[in-house]
Design a protein around this motif. Structure first.
Motif, PDB file in Angstrom:
ATOM      1  N   PHE A 116       0.833  -1.198   0.000  1.00 40.15           N
ATOM      2  CA  PHE A 116       0.000   0.000   0.000  1.00 40.15           C
ATOM      3  C   PHE A 116       0.870   1.250   0.000  1.00 40.15           C
ATOM      4  O   PHE A 116       0.558   2.240  -0.677  1.00 40.15           O
ATOM      5  N   ALA A 117       1.977   1.216   0.731  1.00 36.21           N
ATOM      6  CA  ALA A 117       2.892   2.364   0.762  1.00 36.21           C
ATOM      7  C   ALA A 117       3.493   2.609  -0.623  1.00 36.21           C
ATOM      8  O   ALA A 117       3.644   3.765  -1.055  1.00 36.21           O
ATOM      9  N   ALA A 118       3.834   1.529  -1.336  1.00 37.87           N
ATOM     10  CA  ALA A 118       4.379   1.676  -2.692  1.00 37.87           C
ATOM     11  C   ALA A 118       3.347   2.273  -3.642  1.00 37.87           C
ATOM     12  O   ALA A 118       3.659   3.117  -4.487  1.00 37.87           O
ATOM     13  N   ILE A 119       2.077   1.849  -3.509  1.00 36.20           N
ATOM     14  CA  ILE A 119       0.996   2.380  -4.344  1.00 36.20           C
ATOM     15  C   ILE A 119       0.794   3.869  -4.068  1.00 36.20           C
ATOM     16  O   ILE A 119       0.648   4.669  -4.995  1.00 36.20           O
ATOM     17  N   VAL A 120       0.805   4.240  -2.793  1.00 33.32           N
ATOM     18  CA  VAL A 120       0.631   5.648  -2.421  1.00 33.32           C
ATOM     19  C   VAL A 120       1.790   6.488  -2.963  1.00 33.32           C
ATOM     20  O   VAL A 120       1.583   7.593  -3.487  1.00 33.32           O
ATOM     21  N   LEU A 121       3.013   5.974  -2.868  1.00 29.21           N
ATOM     22  CA  LEU A 121       4.187   6.706  -3.347  1.00 29.21           C
ATOM     23  C   LEU A 121       4.107   6.945  -4.852  1.00 29.21           C
ATOM     24  O   LEU A 121       4.339   8.067  -5.329  1.00 29.21           O
ATOM     25  N   ALA A 122       3.780   5.900  -5.618  1.00 30.67           N
ATOM     26  CA  ALA A 122       3.688   6.047  -7.070  1.00 30.67           C
ATOM     27  C   ALA A 122       2.569   7.008  -7.460  1.00 30.67           C
ATOM     28  O   ALA A 122       2.731   7.840  -8.367  1.00 30.67           O
ATOM     29  N   THR A 123       1.433   6.925  -6.773  1.00 32.92           N
ATOM     30  CA  THR A 123       0.312   7.818  -7.061  1.00 32.92           C
ATOM     31  C   THR A 123       0.659   9.261  -6.712  1.00 32.92           C
ATOM     32  O   THR A 123       0.336  10.192  -7.459  1.00 32.92           O
ATOM     33  N   ALA A 124       1.327   9.456  -5.587  1.00 31.38           N
ATOM     34  CA  ALA A 124       1.749  10.804  -5.199  1.00 31.38           C
ATOM     35  C   ALA A 124       2.716  11.387  -6.233  1.00 31.38           C
ATOM     36  O   ALA A 124       2.716  12.597  -6.477  1.00 31.38           O
ATOM     37  N   GLY A 125       3.523  10.521  -6.845  1.00 33.79           N
ATOM     38  CA  GLY A 125       4.441  10.991  -7.886  1.00 33.79           C
ATOM     39  C   GLY A 125       3.694  11.588  -9.069  1.00 33.79           C
ATOM     40  O   GLY A 125       4.125  12.595  -9.650  1.00 33.79           O
ATOM     41  N   MET A 142       8.620  11.837 -11.328  1.00 37.27           N
ATOM     42  CA  MET A 142       8.992  10.628 -12.064  1.00 37.27           C
ATOM     43  C   MET A 142       9.763   9.660 -11.180  1.00 37.27           C
ATOM     44  O   MET A 142       9.566   8.443 -11.246  1.00 37.27           O
ATOM     45  N   THR A 143      10.632  10.200 -10.338  1.00 32.04           N
ATOM     46  CA  THR A 143      11.409   9.354  -9.430  1.00 32.04           C
ATOM     47  C   THR A 143      10.491   8.641  -8.445  1.00 32.04           C
ATOM     48  O   THR A 143      10.652   7.437  -8.176  1.00 32.04           O
ATOM     49  N   MET A 144       9.516   9.361  -7.916  1.00 31.25           N
ATOM     50  CA  MET A 144       8.562   8.755  -6.980  1.00 31.25           C
ATOM     51  C   MET A 144       7.767   7.634  -7.647  1.00 31.25           C
ATOM     52  O   MET A 144       7.552   6.574  -7.052  1.00 31.25           O
ATOM     53  N   ILE A 145       7.352   7.862  -8.908  1.00 35.85           N
ATOM     54  CA  ILE A 145       6.605   6.830  -9.625  1.00 35.85           C
ATOM     55  C   ILE A 145       7.469   5.595  -9.847  1.00 35.85           C
ATOM     56  O   ILE A 145       7.054   4.464  -9.585  1.00 35.85           O
ATOM     57  N   VAL A 146       8.685   5.816 -10.336  1.00 36.16           N
ATOM     58  CA  VAL A 146       9.579   4.695 -10.645  1.00 36.16           C
ATOM     59  C   VAL A 146       9.916   3.909  -9.382  1.00 36.16           C
ATOM     60  O   VAL A 146       9.898   2.673  -9.382  1.00 36.16           O
ATOM     61  N   VAL A 147      10.203   4.611  -8.285  1.00 37.03           N
ATOM     62  CA  VAL A 147      10.533   3.928  -7.033  1.00 37.03           C
ATOM     63  C   VAL A 147       9.317   3.154  -6.518  1.00 37.03           C
ATOM     64  O   VAL A 147       9.427   1.988  -6.116  1.00 37.03           O
ATOM     65  N   GLY A 148       8.141   3.796  -6.541  1.00 36.28           N
ATOM     66  CA  GLY A 148       6.933   3.126  -6.067  1.00 36.28           C
ATOM     67  C   GLY A 148       6.618   1.876  -6.868  1.00 36.28           C
ATOM     68  O   GLY A 148       6.317   0.817  -6.308  1.00 36.28           O
ATOM     69  N   VAL A 149       6.689   2.000  -8.201  1.00 32.84           N
ATOM     70  CA  VAL A 149       6.439   0.846  -9.065  1.00 32.84           C
ATOM     71  C   VAL A 149       7.500  -0.226  -8.857  1.00 32.84           C
ATOM     72  O   VAL A 149       7.211  -1.424  -8.819  1.00 32.84           O
TER      73      VAL A 149
END
Length: 301
Positions: free
Chosen positions: A129-138, A285-292
């Motif tokens: 869930f944390a990874a999903i939130v991070l990518a979405t926030a990106g 973009m970094t947040m999306i890539v890290v989250g994904v």
């Protein structure tokens, strides 16, 4: 042979095809209007879905699984909420910029994760869930331009945009619920069967609406049948791969990985037009890539 990780290339293929479909639909907007351009993905996609289903049945040597009321309910739910989501998104875009509306609607993966856990019992660990939130926030960071603030006047489009994201989330859950509700068949057959039923419902609903309220757009979409057919094919092909992803893993995983199209499109646009990339966009973009990346690592592990 395990197909557990096939959802990853399937989702990437769906993202690429969806981008191509959006470009084709955009080119149709001036000729047949927003509603007309929206419905071509359904009405002109249905023949291709039927063709896909025939090919899958021939390849597997099996007929489509027989639907029951639970399956039809889930699939109708997915179709109706998909149409509703598109309408809400277009309504929000009339009042706010494309980028801000995108930020609102791209809250979808978080909502998919919550709805999936509540309605379908999809596993949702805290790290995922944390990874999903991070990518979405990106996506939100990339889309929200500096200086744009949410005022009283901006509350309506904000509500519309977030409601659109919720409707897209419910649509994904509905279609995944339909796929899971089928009694038998391999994952490709169940995905293709659901694609076909979904397009049947969507085509009937939109054709009936346009015949009653916007016959001109319906007539123009038929007159412009060549580009409409291209949009229909790309839409059906994209949905085919989205549904294959839904048949193999949770809708939250699929929708979150699908966010990679946002930085990829941004990078391609910058290269084509030789424009710079701001620090805010690089951060997003970094947040999306890290989250994904974290999501994929957890899924593979």
């Amino acid at each position: 042979m395990s197909f557990a990780l096939l959802w990853i290339p399937a989702t990437l293929a769906a993202s690429l095809l969806q981008t191509a479909r959006n470009l084709t639909q955009r080119s149709l907007t001036d000729a047949i209007g927003v509603v007309g351009a929206t419905q071509v993905r359904f009405l002109f996609g249905l023949p291709f879905a039927l063709l896909f289903l025939v090919l899958v049945c021939l390849a597997s040597g099996r007929l489509p699984p027989p639907p029951d009321l639970r399956y039809l309910g889930f699939t109708l739910w997915g179709s109706v909420t998909q149409i509703l989501a598109t309408g809400l998104m277009l309504a929000a875009m009339r009042e706010r910029s494309f980028s801000v509306t995108t930020a609102y609607t791209k809250t979808e993966p978080v909502q998919v994760a919550l709805f999936g856990a509540l309605l379908l019992g999809d596993a949702l660990s805290l790290p995922k869930f944390a990874a999903i939130v991070l990518a979405t926030a990106g996506v939100v960071v990339m889309s929200w331009k500096p200086g744009e603030k949410l005022s009283a006047a901006g509350l309506r489009p904000a509500v519309l945009g977030i409601a659109a994201g919720a409707s897209f989330a419910l649509s994904a859950i509905g279609f995944r619920g339909g796929i899971l509700a089928l009694p038998d068949g391999n994952f490709v057959l169940r995905a293709t069967t659901t694609l076909t039923w979904g397009l049947v419902f969507s085509s009937l609903i939109l054709a009936a609406y346009m015949a009653a309220a916007d016959r001109t757009a319906l007539r123009r979409s038929i007159e412009n049948w060549k580009p409409s057919l291209a949009a229909g094919f790309l839409g059906a092909a994209a949905s085919q791969f989205w549904f294959i992803g839904f048949s193999l893993t949770s809708a939250a995983n699929v929708r979150t990985l699908g966010l990679v199209e946002v930085p990829l499109a941004q990078i391609a646009s910058r290269r084509i037009f030789s424009e710079g990339t701001s620090r805010r966009e690089i951060l997003g973009m970094t947040m999306i890539v890290v989250g994904v990346g974290v999501l994929l690592a957890l899924s593979v592990g």
